[in-house]
Scaffold this active site. Sequence first.
Site, short mmCIF file in Angstrom:
data_model
loop_
_atom_site.label_atom_id
_atom_site.label_comp_id
_atom_site.label_asym_id
_atom_site.label_seq_id
_atom_site.Cartn_x
_atom_site.Cartn_y
_atom_site.Cartn_z
N LYS A 38 0.89 -1.12 -0.13
CA LYS A 38 -0.07 -0.04 0.14
C LYS A 38 1.05 1.10 -0.10
CE LYS A 38 -1.55 1.58 3.99
NZ LYS A 38 -1.42 2.96 4.37
N ASN A 39 1.86 1.37 0.88
CA ASN A 39 2.72 2.45 1.18
C ASN A 39 3.65 2.72 -0.12
OD1 ASN A 39 1.18 3.19 3.19
ND2 ASN A 39 2.69 2.47 4.66
N CYS A 77 -4.68 12.63 12.58
CA CYS A 77 -5.51 11.31 12.58
C CYS A 77 -5.35 10.65 14.03
CB CYS A 77 -4.85 10.59 11.52
SG CYS A 77 -3.51 9.59 11.93
N ARG A 102 0.59 14.69 12.85
CA ARG A 102 1.14 14.32 11.58
C ARG A 102 1.25 15.64 10.63
NH1 ARG A 102 -1.06 8.69 9.81
NH2 ARG A 102 0.84 8.82 8.40
N ASP A 105 4.78 0.80 12.28
CA ASP A 105 3.49 0.01 11.76
C ASP A 105 3.37 -1.23 12.17
OD1 ASP A 105 3.53 1.42 8.71
OD2 ASP A 105 3.16 2.45 10.27
N ARG A 107 -8.39 -0.72 4.79
CA ARG A 107 -7.77 0.36 4.06
C ARG A 107 -6.37 -0.25 3.77
NH1 ARG A 107 -6.98 5.93 6.89
NH2 ARG A 107 -5.80 5.75 5.23
C1 EPZ Z 1 4.26 6.95 6.41
O1 EPZ Z 1 3.53 8.06 6.95
C2 EPZ Z 1 3.69 5.74 6.17
N1 EPZ Z 1 2.50 6.22 5.24
C3 EPZ Z 1 2.74 5.45 7.50
O2 EPZ Z 1 2.03 4.21 7.38
C4 EPZ Z 1 4.25 5.29 8.55
O3 EPZ Z 1 3.68 4.81 9.93
C5 EPZ Z 1 5.10 6.47 8.71
O4 EPZ Z 1 5.35 6.60 7.12
C6 EPZ Z 1 6.15 6.16 9.43
O5 EPZ Z 1 6.77 4.94 8.86
C7 EPZ Z 1 2.74 6.15 4.00
O6 EPZ Z 1 3.64 5.89 3.53
C8 EPZ Z 1 1.45 6.35 3.28
P1 EPZ Z 1 6.38 10.35 8.64
P2 EPZ Z 1 4.16 9.40 7.03
O7 EPZ Z 1 6.34 11.77 7.49
O8 EPZ Z 1 4.98 9.71 5.63
C9 EPZ Z 1 6.64 13.67 11.74
C10 EPZ Z 1 0.12 2.72 7.76
O9 EPZ Z 1 -0.08 2.30 8.75
N2 EPZ Z 1 6.59 14.91 10.75
O10 EPZ Z 1 7.53 9.49 8.25
O11 EPZ Z 1 2.97 10.34 6.98
C11 EPZ Z 1 5.41 12.86 11.94
O12 EPZ Z 1 4.61 13.76 12.73
C12 EPZ Z 1 0.60 4.33 7.80
O13 EPZ Z 1 0.33 2.52 6.61
C13 EPZ Z 1 6.86 16.26 10.89
O14 EPZ Z 1 6.94 16.33 11.96
O15 EPZ Z 1 5.13 9.50 8.40
C14 EPZ Z 1 5.93 11.62 12.60
O16 EPZ Z 1 5.93 11.90 14.09
C15 EPZ Z 1 0.42 4.88 9.34
N3 EPZ Z 1 6.72 16.87 9.84
C16 EPZ Z 1 7.39 11.42 12.02
O17 EPZ Z 1 7.78 12.71 11.43
C17 EPZ Z 1 6.44 16.50 8.52
O18 EPZ Z 1 6.34 17.39 7.53
C18 EPZ Z 1 7.32 10.37 10.92
O19 EPZ Z 1 6.32 10.86 9.77
C19 EPZ Z 1 6.52 15.20 8.24
C20 EPZ Z 1 6.50 14.33 9.34
#
Ligand code: EPZ
Length: 420
Positions: free
Chosen positions: A22-23, A118, A123, A308, A400
Amino acid sequence: MEKLLIRGAVPLKGAVPVSGSKNASLPLMAAAILAGGRSVLRGAPALRDVLTMGALLEQMGARFHFSPGDCLAEIDTAGLNRPLADYELVKTMRASVLVLGPLVARHGMAKVSLPGGCAIGARPINLHLAGLEKMGAAIELEEGYVIAKTRGKRLKGASLYFDLPTVTGTENLMMAAALAKGVTVLENAAREPEVVDLATALSAMGARIEGAGGSLIEIEGVDELRPYSHDVIPDRIEAATFAVAAAITGGDVLIKNVRPEHLDAVSIKLRETGASVKKTPAGLKVKAEGRPRSVNITTTPYPGFPTDVQAQFMTLMCTADGTSTINETVFENRFMHVPELKRMGADIELQGGMAAVRGVPALKGAQVMATDLRASACLVLAALAAEGESIVHRIYHLDRGYEQMEKKLLALGADVQRIK
Ligand code: EPZ
């Protein structure tokens, strides 16, 4: 609302095929925006989120066709003429933010609804926006929308540093950089296999990318990209979920169509609990018997233990023969499954991002409610292991990210049925 009725304490046995990631599929579908014409994504999973991304692209004027039979997603963006991602769709899937970079890079503007928070945390997308700004886009926030404009100029390459190795931030800016003028360097980039899969498809489109999979990625922009035809990687999180399912039910499961190296951290931790996890030519063989040993985990960005899989692994620790600590460092509120597990008899104490899990002999079936995608998976695992009958409510969360979960579990001998 649909729910799953599960009668537990049945060891899972047999083989299960893992679906496409998915990701990886979501950024790959967004990448089709970068090249006018028809891109083909093979092996795409039949998931709600994939259909949501397809609907988003259609709303922009692109054509999307998905044939679940042969897992083929076709995206034709020749007719894309409305670089807008509406709140109505974005609120159901935060990964919609992945259209931002490609739209700005190819159409010079984008209006994308800010993805709300969420269940698992605020996020924010500040790192995505800061990167686009540094590449020359003017960013405004208006009525809950991000409006990014290049005012007719082309994005220009820049040196970007991520305070946190954001996965979709890395993907968004890698896609934007592919069509920018000049070289972009991403430092402290995310190293997830899904980032590498996207880089592979972008390179096949004509992009010039070095270093994907490491913390420093260099992209030399080109003037034009061509559509791709790409086989998506298997879903390592689904694979890990079935590996834990085998361990928690004392089963013997062969997980097929998996890249074992993509879930090394999970395999290592499962072995520490006493399960046998073996790479075979046919896939990953996971076997376990008796109570698992207690094991401590800390979630970190790839290649560390994936956030995850935190909820799934916590469920396994609920019946371990000791106390385990689970340290969730990626998201600030990813313990929504804990109150539900406690209703099944788990003994868990939370302190901020830390959870102390005191193993109990067995979980007891109960009615529980899913709150987010991976929490729903963990509650299914808990119900599979528990004595007696459970009902998992709000399984739209599960749909999802898991393709036909109950069909795959039935094939492994589980006593599960979906009820309206
Ligand atoms: C991706 O989300 C995945 N989703 C998530 O999977 C996964 O949990 C996550 O990466 C971490 O591995 C997809 O790939 C579609 P991040 P993402 O940006 O990109 C902070 C699932 O279950 N952050 O790596 O949104 C954020 O708050 C989903 O399939 C900022 O502060 O995660 C978090 O604490 C859930 N500012 C950390 O970084 C930003 O601009 C990691 O978030 C971006 C992120």
